[in-house]
Design a protein around this motif. Sequence first.
Motif, PDB file in Angstrom:
ATOM      1  N   PRO A  52       0.841  -1.204   0.147  1.00 49.56           N
ATOM      2  CA  PRO A  52       0.015  -0.023   0.032  1.00 49.56           C
ATOM      3  C   PRO A  52       0.881   1.163  -0.082  1.00 49.56           C
ATOM      4  O   PRO A  52       0.465   2.186  -0.582  1.00 49.56           O
ATOM      5  CB  PRO A  52      -0.835  -0.256   1.224  1.00 49.56           C
ATOM      6  CG  PRO A  52      -0.840  -1.301   1.509  1.00 49.56           C
ATOM      7  CD  PRO A  52       0.422  -2.158   1.097  1.00 49.56           C
ATOM      8  N   ASP A  60      -4.535   5.875   0.967  1.00 52.76           N
ATOM      9  CA  ASP A  60      -5.184   4.770   0.262  1.00 52.76           C
ATOM     10  C   ASP A  60      -5.665   3.646   1.261  1.00 52.76           C
ATOM     11  O   ASP A  60      -6.621   3.011   1.271  1.00 52.76           O
ATOM     12  CB  ASP A  60      -4.381   4.277  -0.769  1.00 52.76           C
ATOM     13  CG  ASP A  60      -5.150   3.428  -1.632  1.00 52.76           C
ATOM     14  OD1 ASP A  60      -5.630   3.765  -2.664  1.00 52.76           O
ATOM     15  OD2 ASP A  60      -4.997   2.222  -1.651  1.00 52.76           O
ATOM     16  N   SER A  61      -4.560   3.242   2.185  1.00 51.52           N
ATOM     17  CA  SER A  61      -4.679   2.279   3.179  1.00 51.52           C
ATOM     18  C   SER A  61      -4.400   2.895   4.665  1.00 51.52           C
ATOM     19  O   SER A  61      -3.219   3.231   4.773  1.00 51.52           O
ATOM     20  CB  SER A  61      -3.878   1.057   3.022  1.00 51.52           C
ATOM     21  OG  SER A  61      -4.460   0.329   1.695  1.00 51.52           O
ATOM     22  N   ILE A  97      -1.696  -5.362  -2.010  1.00 53.79           N
ATOM     23  CA  ILE A  97      -3.056  -5.291  -2.445  1.00 53.79           C
ATOM     24  C   ILE A  97      -3.205  -4.838  -3.904  1.00 53.79           C
ATOM     25  O   ILE A  97      -2.202  -4.750  -4.646  1.00 53.79           O
ATOM     26  CB  ILE A  97      -3.994  -4.103  -1.715  1.00 53.79           C
ATOM     27  CG1 ILE A  97      -3.108  -2.748  -2.102  1.00 53.79           C
ATOM     28  CG2 ILE A  97      -4.005  -4.465  -0.233  1.00 53.79           C
ATOM     29  CD1 ILE A  97      -4.122  -1.361  -1.418  1.00 53.79           C
ATOM     30  N   SER A  99      -6.441  -3.134  -6.552  1.00 54.35           N
ATOM     31  CA  SER A  99      -7.724  -2.782  -6.721  1.00 54.35           C
ATOM     32  C   SER A  99      -8.413  -3.097  -7.879  1.00 54.35           C
ATOM     33  O   SER A  99      -7.672  -3.008  -9.025  1.00 54.35           O
ATOM     34  CB  SER A  99      -7.599  -1.061  -6.665  1.00 54.35           C
ATOM     35  OG  SER A  99      -6.993  -0.659  -5.314  1.00 54.35           O
ATOM     36  N   VAL A 157     -14.226  -2.622  -0.334  1.00 57.36           N
ATOM     37  CA  VAL A 157     -13.834  -1.247   0.555  1.00 57.36           C
ATOM     38  C   VAL A 157     -15.021  -0.680   1.209  1.00 57.36           C
ATOM     39  O   VAL A 157     -16.089  -0.778   0.403  1.00 57.36           O
ATOM     40  CB  VAL A 157     -13.244  -0.393  -0.564  1.00 57.36           C
ATOM     41  CG1 VAL A 157     -12.956   0.864   0.214  1.00 57.36           C
ATOM     42  CG2 VAL A 157     -11.884  -0.953  -1.051  1.00 57.36           C
ATOM     43  N   THR A 172      -7.283  -6.086  10.085  1.00 60.65           N
ATOM     44  CA  THR A 172      -6.979  -5.776   8.428  1.00 60.65           C
ATOM     45  C   THR A 172      -7.930  -5.361   7.598  1.00 60.65           C
ATOM     46  O   THR A 172      -7.539  -4.908   6.631  1.00 60.65           O
ATOM     47  CB  THR A 172      -6.403  -7.329   7.930  1.00 60.65           C
ATOM     48  OG1 THR A 172      -7.236  -8.286   8.269  1.00 60.65           O
ATOM     49  CG2 THR A 172      -4.812  -7.808   8.373  1.00 60.65           C
ATOM     50  N   PHE A 176      -6.702  -2.348   5.632  1.00 60.54           N
ATOM     51  CA  PHE A 176      -6.579  -2.472   4.120  1.00 60.54           C
ATOM     52  C   PHE A 176      -7.776  -2.230   3.410  1.00 60.54           C
ATOM     53  O   PHE A 176      -7.868  -2.038   1.809  1.00 60.54           O
ATOM     54  CB  PHE A 176      -5.741  -3.626   3.652  1.00 60.54           C
ATOM     55  CG  PHE A 176      -4.758  -4.003   4.224  1.00 60.54           C
ATOM     56  CD1 PHE A 176      -3.552  -3.315   3.699  1.00 60.54           C
ATOM     57  CD2 PHE A 176      -4.503  -4.806   5.279  1.00 60.54           C
ATOM     58  CE1 PHE A 176      -2.235  -3.706   4.480  1.00 60.54           C
ATOM     59  CE2 PHE A 176      -3.270  -5.231   5.963  1.00 60.54           C
ATOM     60  CZ  PHE A 176      -2.099  -4.428   5.438  1.00 60.54           C
ATOM     61  N   LYS A 179     -11.607   3.333   3.012  1.00 65.81           N
ATOM     62  CA  LYS A 179     -11.071   4.423   2.277  1.00 65.81           C
ATOM     63  C   LYS A 179     -11.853   5.665   2.394  1.00 65.81           C
ATOM     64  O   LYS A 179     -13.086   5.507   2.855  1.00 65.81           O
ATOM     65  CB  LYS A 179     -10.972   4.003   0.929  1.00 65.81           C
ATOM     66  CG  LYS A 179     -10.128   4.742  -0.070  1.00 65.81           C
ATOM     67  CD  LYS A 179     -10.149   4.038  -1.520  1.00 65.81           C
ATOM     68  CE  LYS A 179      -9.097   4.739  -2.566  1.00 65.81           C
ATOM     69  NZ  LYS A 179      -9.129   4.088  -3.774  1.00 65.81           N
ATOM     70  N   ARG A 190     -10.937  -5.267  -3.079  1.00 64.02           N
ATOM     71  CA  ARG A 190      -9.192  -5.408  -3.406  1.00 64.02           C
ATOM     72  C   ARG A 190      -9.250  -6.697  -3.074  1.00 64.02           C
ATOM     73  O   ARG A 190      -9.710  -7.364  -2.589  1.00 64.02           O
ATOM     74  CB  ARG A 190      -8.760  -4.709  -1.995  1.00 64.02           C
ATOM     75  CG  ARG A 190      -8.729  -3.001  -2.278  1.00 64.02           C
ATOM     76  CD  ARG A 190      -8.179  -2.116  -1.320  1.00 64.02           C
ATOM     77  NE  ARG A 190      -8.078  -0.819  -1.690  1.00 64.02           N
ATOM     78  CZ  ARG A 190      -7.695  -0.121  -1.125  1.00 64.02           C
ATOM     79  NH1 ARG A 190      -7.240  -0.140   0.498  1.00 64.02           N
ATOM     80  NH2 ARG A 190      -7.614   1.337  -1.265  1.00 64.02           N
ATOM     81  N   LEU A 192      -6.573  -8.750  -1.520  1.00 62.39           N
ATOM     82  CA  LEU A 192      -5.702  -8.693  -0.329  1.00 62.39           C
ATOM     83  C   LEU A 192      -4.774  -9.974  -0.179  1.00 62.39           C
ATOM     84  O   LEU A 192      -4.959 -10.992   0.069  1.00 62.39           O
ATOM     85  CB  LEU A 192      -6.244  -8.622   0.857  1.00 62.39           C
ATOM     86  CG  LEU A 192      -5.390  -8.499   2.439  1.00 62.39           C
ATOM     87  CD1 LEU A 192      -4.431  -7.160   2.260  1.00 62.39           C
ATOM     88  CD2 LEU A 192      -6.360  -8.408   3.509  1.00 62.39           C
TER      89      LEU A 192
END
Length: 259
Positions: A52, A60-61, A97, A99, A157, A172, A176, A179, A190, A192
């Motif tokens: 990230p 972003d994360s 990650i 996207s 997300v 987590t 992650f 947003k 995402r 992961l």
Amino acid sequence: MECYKKFWFWSEQLKQKGNLENKDSIVVYSFRRFNEHTLSDLIERKITVCRPSKMNDPFDSPITLWGIEKYLNKICSHEGKDKYIPYFSKALNYFRIRSFIANRKTYEADDSILKNILMWSFYANEHKGFCIRYRLSNHFILWNDKKELHRLRILPVIYEDNLNIDKTTFNTDEAFGYKYRAWNYENEVRLLSYCPSEENDFYGEELKDSSIEEIIFGLRCPDKTKQTIKKLFGNSAIKFSCMRMKDDNNIYDLVKMDC
């Protein structure tokens, strides 16, 4: 270090498929520039994931802010923190990650995603790139390799107006999968990945039992780019399409056509 690698892997086992529990496969979209990295993914039939911290958005994360040694030293009061924090922080770097965009209700093909002008502008080089439609197998939805401590899962997300990172625990999903709400038009999901055997910032996950179903070229995509990508796949069953402005009074209405 080995203990923290195991800690993060086994912590992830608490996370399940969520609303993807009954899915054997899902359809996701990836808006891409035409460059050597994207071509490498197509040629090698891989999906590149990255740390990230290498994303262009510092927010972003949340983990990129919470997981650094400087911040962990601030919130941790344990007397042995100088010994443990560097390893704890480094172990977080094995999360990476990728996207995608999806119809998060059906996770099936949805051409309305291709009408999102901002996605083409931001991620497909101002409409000069293309969009890849993947069908990802159960391997990407949720998969484990306990021997290698390798874990994959799909994480939708969640968009928030505010996120307080001033706390001593961070799961987590938060780290992650959260947003800022300004990005909610993306409908992002995402991939992961946790893979402590890989040290690089970027690496490719093989498209196991998964496939590229369609490649859609942007409004300004050069003919040379189209020809190059079509040659990569020869006579495969991949569908090729092009975006065009709809022939009516609304110039903002994009439509997909065969090409």
